[in-house]
Design a protein around this motif. Structure first.
Motif, mmCIF file in Angstrom:
data_model
loop_
_atom_site.group_PDB
_atom_site.id
_atom_site.type_symbol
_atom_site.label_atom_id
_atom_site.label_comp_id
_atom_site.label_asym_id
_atom_site.label_seq_id
_atom_site.Cartn_x
_atom_site.Cartn_y
_atom_site.Cartn_z
ATOM 1 N N VAL A 51 4.575 -1.594 -2.666
ATOM 2 C CA VAL A 51 4.765 -0.737 -1.493
ATOM 3 C C VAL A 51 5.268 0.612 -1.980
ATOM 4 N N THR A 52 4.537 1.655 -1.633
ATOM 5 C CA THR A 52 4.925 3.004 -2.029
ATOM 6 C C THR A 52 5.084 3.844 -0.772
ATOM 7 N N VAL A 53 6.249 4.423 -0.606
ATOM 8 C CA VAL A 53 6.537 5.244 0.567
ATOM 9 C C VAL A 53 6.738 6.680 0.106
ATOM 10 N N THR A 82 10.397 1.941 -1.617
ATOM 11 C CA THR A 82 9.338 1.822 -2.618
ATOM 12 C C THR A 82 9.721 0.801 -3.681
ATOM 13 N N ALA A 83 8.853 -0.197 -3.876
ATOM 14 C CA ALA A 83 9.132 -1.274 -4.834
ATOM 15 C C ALA A 83 7.972 -2.255 -4.844
ATOM 16 N N ASP A 84 7.996 -3.134 -5.821
ATOM 17 C CA ASP A 84 7.147 -4.325 -5.777
ATOM 18 C C ASP A 84 7.862 -5.358 -4.912
ATOM 19 N N TYR A 85 7.154 -5.912 -3.964
ATOM 20 C CA TYR A 85 7.727 -6.905 -3.064
ATOM 21 C C TYR A 85 7.211 -8.288 -3.441
ATOM 22 N N TYR A 86 8.137 -9.239 -3.554
ATOM 23 C CA TYR A 86 7.821 -10.594 -3.972
ATOM 24 C C TYR A 86 8.239 -11.583 -2.890
ATOM 25 N N CYS A 87 7.388 -12.564 -2.633
ATOM 26 C CA CYS A 87 7.792 -13.642 -1.750
ATOM 27 C C CYS A 87 8.225 -14.830 -2.600
ATOM 28 N N GLY A 122 0.821 -1.205 0.000
ATOM 29 C CA GLY A 122 0.000 0.000 0.000
ATOM 30 C C GLY A 122 0.848 1.245 0.000
ATOM 31 N N LEU A 123 0.168 2.353 0.209
ATOM 32 C CA LEU A 123 0.823 3.667 0.251
ATOM 33 C C LEU A 123 0.969 4.092 1.710
ATOM 34 N N VAL A 124 2.167 4.501 2.066
ATOM 35 C CA VAL A 124 2.426 4.904 3.446
ATOM 36 C C VAL A 124 3.417 6.066 3.436
ATOM 37 N N GLN A 125 3.328 6.907 4.431
ATOM 38 C CA GLN A 125 4.274 8.012 4.548
ATOM 39 C C GLN A 125 5.589 7.526 5.135
ATOM 40 N N ALA A 126 6.637 8.251 4.831
ATOM 41 C CA ALA A 126 7.934 7.922 5.399
ATOM 42 C C ALA A 126 7.838 7.870 6.919
ATOM 43 N N GLY A 127 8.471 6.849 7.486
ATOM 44 C CA GLY A 127 8.395 6.651 8.922
ATOM 45 C C GLY A 127 7.279 5.715 9.346
ATOM 46 N N GLY A 128 6.397 5.411 8.423
ATOM 47 C CA GLY A 128 5.272 4.544 8.733
ATOM 48 C C GLY A 128 5.620 3.069 8.662
ATOM 49 N N SER A 129 4.599 2.233 8.826
ATOM 50 C CA SER A 129 4.789 0.786 8.879
ATOM 51 C C SER A 129 3.786 0.064 7.990
ATOM 52 N N LEU A 130 4.178 -1.095 7.534
ATOM 53 C CA LEU A 130 3.306 -2.012 6.810
ATOM 54 C C LEU A 130 3.687 -3.433 7.175
ATOM 55 N N GLN A 135 11.662 -5.195 -6.085
ATOM 56 C CA GLN A 135 12.146 -4.683 -7.365
ATOM 57 C C GLN A 135 11.541 -3.315 -7.622
ATOM 58 N N ALA A 136 12.401 -2.340 -7.692
ATOM 59 C CA ALA A 136 11.978 -0.981 -8.000
ATOM 60 C C ALA A 136 12.017 -0.787 -9.518
ATOM 61 N N PRO A 137 11.265 0.168 -10.036
ATOM 62 C CA PRO A 137 11.255 0.400 -11.485
ATOM 63 C C PRO A 137 12.655 0.636 -12.035
#
Length: 124
Positions: A120-122, A88-93, A9-17, A36-38
């Motif tokens: 994940v977008t920060v 900020t990136a696409d996160y893959y498991c 999701g979208l979160v501000q810097a300093g936040g958590s996911l 993987q970032a663009p």
């Protein structure tokens, strides 16, 4: 093994996911998270072994991210605190089919099964 990642999701810097990755069946190997970032290559974030739950982290996330797994639920988690815009990136498991030596946990080729990415977008 099919892997289903969620929690981005979208979160501000300093936040958590907290990301989750559910496997379609019991996995006895090492499970990992990559991102993987663009325009960049896929890079290692964290991994956790099946038996002793030994964990591994990239230096860029050490102290901020925590990987865990619930073998009864066939699920691995990635708790991300103090997020930064560079996270900020696409996160893959990913899951390996068997045991993995420590020197191999950070390599994409170590893992045989991959989930779809969760973005994940920060923001700064």
């Amino acid at each position: 093994v099919q892997l289903q990642a969620s929690g981005g999701g979208l979160v501000q810097a300093g936040g958590s996911l907290k990301l989750s990755c559910a496997a379609s069946e019991r996995t006895f190997g090492t499970m990992g998270w990559f991102r993987q970032a663009p325009g960049k290559e896929r890079e290692f974030v964290a991994a956790i072994r099946f038996g002793d739950r030994k964990v591994y982290y990239d230096n860029s996330v050490k102290g901020r991210f925590t990987i865990s797994r619930d073998n009864a639920k066939n699920t691995v988690y990635l708790r991300m605190n103090n997020l930064k815009p560079e996270d900020t990136a696409d996160y893959y498991c990913a899951a390996s089919t068997g045991g993995v030596i420590s020197s191999s946990v950070a390599f994409v080729r170590t893992y045989s099964d991959w989930g779809q990415g969760t973005l994940v977008t920060v923001s700064s």
